[in-house]
Design a protein around this motif. Structure first.
Motif, PDB file in Angstrom:
ATOM      1  N   UNK B 485       6.769  11.735  75.154  1.00 47.04           N
ATOM      2  CA  UNK B 485       6.237  13.095  75.355  1.00 47.04           C
ATOM      3  C   UNK B 485       6.905  13.787  76.537  1.00 47.04           C
ATOM      4  N   UNK B 486       7.079  13.083  77.622  1.00 48.90           N
ATOM      5  CA  UNK B 486       7.699  13.710  78.802  1.00 48.90           C
ATOM      6  C   UNK B 486       9.190  13.978  78.543  1.00 48.90           C
ATOM      7  N   UNK B 487       9.825  13.008  77.860  1.00 49.34           N
ATOM      8  CA  UNK B 487      11.233  13.204  77.485  1.00 49.34           C
ATOM      9  C   UNK B 487      11.382  14.483  76.656  1.00 49.34           C
ATOM     10  N   UNK B 488      10.551  14.588  75.644  1.00 52.08           N
ATOM     11  CA  UNK B 488      10.595  15.777  74.782  1.00 52.08           C
ATOM     12  C   UNK B 488      10.354  17.036  75.601  1.00 52.08           C
ATOM     13  N   UNK B 489       9.404  16.965  76.519  1.00 52.47           N
ATOM     14  CA  UNK B 489       9.060  18.153  77.309  1.00 52.47           C
ATOM     15  C   UNK B 489      10.265  18.636  78.103  1.00 52.47           C
ATOM     16  N   UNK B 490      11.001  17.715  78.753  1.00 54.37           N
ATOM     17  CA  UNK B 490      12.134  18.244  79.542  1.00 54.37           C
ATOM     18  C   UNK B 490      13.320  18.614  78.657  1.00 54.37           C
TER      19      UNK B 490
END
Lengths: 616, 616
Positions: B485-490
């Motif tokens: 999720x964090x990977x996708x967010x950045x």
């Protein structure tokens, strides 16, 4: 001096073996025929063996752009396509607007001759002097709009111009046309010919310029043309509404209603110009044309809410109202677009439907024949389904797909008398009984009942050139008809749109200036000479048909128009005096009165010595 | 050094009074949020008053292009649109491909904020730094393809890029999307928000370039990205078929069938990759993306002969097969295009249909409710009609038009348990029981059950980054989910497409190089920093939802997924262990275990002090 106007290149494509060649124009052909329609009949006459099957590989499809296409002369954006028609068996010319003709010139070609038959679906990609054969399997079955979109996407250039067929052409429907940006060379079954060749589309793009032999003279000529447009009393009105004016023929009592039984549709006020004003989104136009007579129309309420169309033109308005006796604007917009999508000629489609409605009323066909469709006047329910059936050759539509003449033969039971056509081509929205020169043109046009081959503005719009006429009179109509037909023939060398002459917006002097200054050929500046070319073209077309076996017997209306007087309205009591009118016309034409064949003398006089063997 | 990448212009449009302004980007926002999705949540958080009605003039629609859009970096052609969703009530992000994002940059804008409601139908014409409000009355009711065509014709430039709504958006269907060249920001009801604003389309064209702060460094970064693509084992396969590979989830036993009752569709071989190869016309792609994963598909035989689509993607394949238990390629192509035309989200449309089929089987609804449609598994007859009914809010379609959660409320009789959604967003084509991190992401995604917010390639494609995982295991899935999720967010600050990360084709190092060299901001070259930005974005979105009243109670699957084991296939016997998985996830996230709300400490750590009041 180098010739201007022409690109001096014919692209000759052979689909049977996927080859092409590029040929120069023939100098004598240029001098004798100027361009456009003139070139095409000469090529067809020379190259099409008599008696060929129009749906066979022997037929050719000739796309032509005129010497004035792609320039700033006005209204020369027409492309024409020529072939032997599967609907009529005659020579055929069909014409579309938009931007295709200009793009042909930019791509370097005056003429594209398509020969043979491909063994798989293809389209042609013609660009800057080259031609590629490309797979069209994936385009088969697609409507015309989608075909445009997907080809442009495939080739990566949204500015490509395209002429294509829809499902109707693929299914060899004989009332199908060829479509370019929702403008159609609709009549005569060109779509079926293209379909029989397995050719889904031609795509064109180019970057050449059109050379002008005498730029200064040409500029003056264009100014004169524009001046003539602007000073014409019909100019502003035509700009505003184009042909969305169904009232004009109703007020003349010659708006064909219920399969030409009546000349006025009840409630015609519902489809008059003011009504269409409410549906008009914007005006649209063709390359370099200040008339900008097209209309984008949209339905915002009622049964056909959400429907839109580029159109409908007058003929298409009639095709879905007069035929079924229901004057509804929304209906005309929805069905116009449906025909554009499927690739159908609205005139012949509407006329075939009108024919079927009358047969249904007369009990010649019933629900058993129509698959349950109730073809009752005023009922528009069956139309969407029936039109799709025509395009896909399904159910009862398969019978109508060959036009009224062939449909009547299949149906039998006396259906023939209700097929309102000449030489197999369905009549357009002008009842010949209400305007005799108009009728005479429909009767004698070289492609069947085509209004644009010799439109009589003298009768419809009171244009007093060459002189005022009484529309009901018989006398003198041979001369007027010849005048209009020959005028049209030479204007279609340009290739000029048929609207300016239909309102008297152009004459031989202005046209001669345009075509002589762009080409640099002084002879063309002589009005007498270009009138001669017009007559030459017209007679060569006639001879083409004579060679195919056509003659006086084919210059004949169905009995209704000759013997049933219009029952009411402003043209009440009128019939079409076929025998007298035809005799007068042949006489003026210099054709044999018994056979309707041009005399050898006439052919010689026109410089058509090569065709003497077919003269009388 | 001047910043590159950004155009440094926000176009703020007020439809209520037809004005617009142009604002620069905020420097702190740039540093804290990088771009794209980061900018959008910051603006929405700052500007959207809590509790507003998503269909009111208080809602905003924010179109965003990332700093890397319009460059030769790969796969950054995504445009995203942000709003408060009428389907979920949450913050929402929806994403489309094609060429719109690049064109936004060429036209001079990073962000377009649309506020207010127009009192008549309009579209925006945004070109080279300017914005015009134009009448869209004539476009109302038109499908998405026609809307593209007619706007391009009106403005006289076929290269204009457009985002528009179809009839579904106009009718405020809550499962309608926004479409650009047949690519859609489909999910969450963005179409309905645009429709509620009376905004039919935005049209964009520009001629600016995107400046690059460090051209040499950027060039190196792009090379590194391309190298990482090419060396990925999935690269060639993905290029060949895109997502037309329905076998992969069937082989994992998690292809949702019959409304998530089963995990394998009988006859899945009929919709596997090799089958779609037979229908593929050509590959299509987005601006500057070597994956070129799109497919133009065409049906040449059978019931859906003539149908074509740009697609269908995996999700759309599932949406019309798994839902009604009928694996038919032609069906998927025809209905995918129908949804594209009408402007519907295929996932929610298909899922709503699957929901209705189960209700019909269970006797909760009958023919009386469906207007005669027989919603029986394996029967595709009702689908075209039902989908049109959804788009036009007619008949039973009007109930499904609000998505399954609201439909279930209206239907009652226990229908709620068959609405397979989280926070109102229908689940996509991954059964959470077959891949627990995948499920955990669907459960906790800030926009409801969205697979692209934290796709778990570790479980689906065995990508061993950050480590190999067992897809059925519960342990460690909180960490994996947060990672994705964090990977996708950045990555969505760029804005990168979701496909490269779903196959492990990119990492923080490469991304950092790209975004730091284009912008010239050195901080972005630090992987630790951009991971922090990803987490910051994710938490701010969560806080937005907390402010709207969302919390742990909303992180919940329908009971079927929690208590009914998959009955057969490779994931047989699996349930989704919701409580354990969620607790682990909250713990890893640093969120309060009882409420699912980020702690104040976590917010401070992420530099979200301005949102502290909503922390726990």
């Amino acid at each position: 001096m180098k010739l201007g106007g022409y690109k001096n290149r014919i692209l000759r494509v052979n689909l049977s073996n996927y080859t092409y060649s590029i040929e120069p124009l023939n100098e004598k052909m240029i001098l004798d025929f100027i361009g456009g329609r003139g070139f095409a009949i000469k090529i067809l006459y020379d190259e099409l063996r008599p008696g060929i099957d129009p749906m066979s590989e022997q037929n050719k499809l000739i796309f032509v752009a005129g010497p004035l296409a792609g320039t700033n002369a006005q209204s020369f954006g027409r492309w024409k396509v020529f072939f032997k028609s599967p609907l009529t068996g005659t020579y055929f010319k069909s014409s579309g607007g938009g931007y295709l003709a200009a793009e042909m010139k930019f791509a370097g070609f005056d003429i594209i001759i398509i020969e043979g038959v491909s063994d798989k679906p293809v389209y042609l990609w013609i660009h800057d002097g080259k031609c590629e054969f490309r797979d069209a399997s994936y385009l088969m079955g697609l409507d015309c709009d989608d075909t445009h979109t997907l080809i442009r996407e495939e080739l990566g250039d949204p500015r490509i111009r395209i002429a294509c067929i829809g499902p109707a052409g693929e299914n060899k429907v004989k009332i199908s046309g060829i479509f370019s940006d929702r403008r159609a060379a609709a009549r005569g079954g060109g779509g079926a010919v293209m379909g029989s060749k397995n050719l889904k589309a031609i795509a064109i793009r180019g970057h050449e310029k059109v050379e002008i032999a005498d730029p200064e003279g040409f500029s003056e000529a264009v100014k004169a043309q524009i001046q003539m447009y602007k000073s014409n009393p019909a100019f502003e009105g035509f700009k505003a509404r184009g042909t969305q004016i169904a009232e004009f023929t109703n007020l003349l009592g010659m708006f064909p209603t219920k399969n030409f039984r009546e000349g006025v549709i009840q409630g015609w006020e519902n489809i008059e110009g003011e009504e269409f004003d409410k549906y008009r989104v914007r005006k649209t136009g063709c390359h370099s044309c200040m008339l900008h007579c097209g209309n984008l129309s949209k339905v915002n309420y009622g049964k056909y809410k959400g429907a839109w169309s580029e159109g409908p033109e007058y003929e298409s308005i009639w095709a879905f109202t007069g035929t079924i006796s229901l004057p509804d604007v929304g209906l005309t917009i929805a069905l116009d677009k449906l025909c554009d999508d499927l690739g159908l000629d609205t005139i012949s489609t509407g006329s075939s439907i009108g024919f079927a409605y009358e047969l249904y009323e007369k009990g010649i066909i019933s629900k058993d024949d129509t698959g349950g469709l109730e073809l009752v006047y005023g009922n528009d329910e069956p139309l969407v389904k029936l039109i799709k059936q025509i395009a896909y050759r399904e159910g009862f539509g398969d019978i109508l797909a060959d036009g009224t003449r062939e449909a009547a033969k299949k149906i039998g039971k006396g259906a023939e008398k209700y097929a309102i056509q000449v030489k197999g081509l369905e009549l357009p929205a002008y009842d010949p009984r209400g305007a005799k020169s108009h009728g005479l043109n429909l009767l004698t046009s070289n492609i069947g009942a085509d209004h644009n081959s010799g439109y009589a503005p003298q009768e419809i719009f009171n244009v007093p050139i060459p002189r005022p006429v009484d529309r009901f009179a018989v006398e003198g109509k041979g001369e007027i008809t010849k005048f209009n037909q020959d005028l049209t023939a030479f204007l279609e060398t340009g290739i000029l749109c048929s609207f300016p002459p239909s309102m008297g917006m152009i004459n031989a002097e202005v046209y001669g200036k345009l075509v002589s200054t762009i080409t640099g050929i002084k002879d063309f500046d002589d009005p007498e000479y270009i009138w001669l070319v017009g007559e030459r073209i017209y007679n060569l077309e006639r001879i083409f048909n004579v060679r195919e076996g056509f003659g006086k017997k084919d210059d004949s209306f169905p009995s209704r128009l000759i013997s049933e007087p219009l029952p009411s309205g402003p043209a009440s009591g009128q019939v079409f005096e076929q025998d007298d009118l035809l005799k007068d016309y042949y006489k003026v034409r210099g054709w044999d009165l018994e056979t309707g064949v041009p005399t050898k003398d006439k052919l010689k006089q026109l410089g058509l010595d090569f065709a003497l063997e077919y003269g009388k």
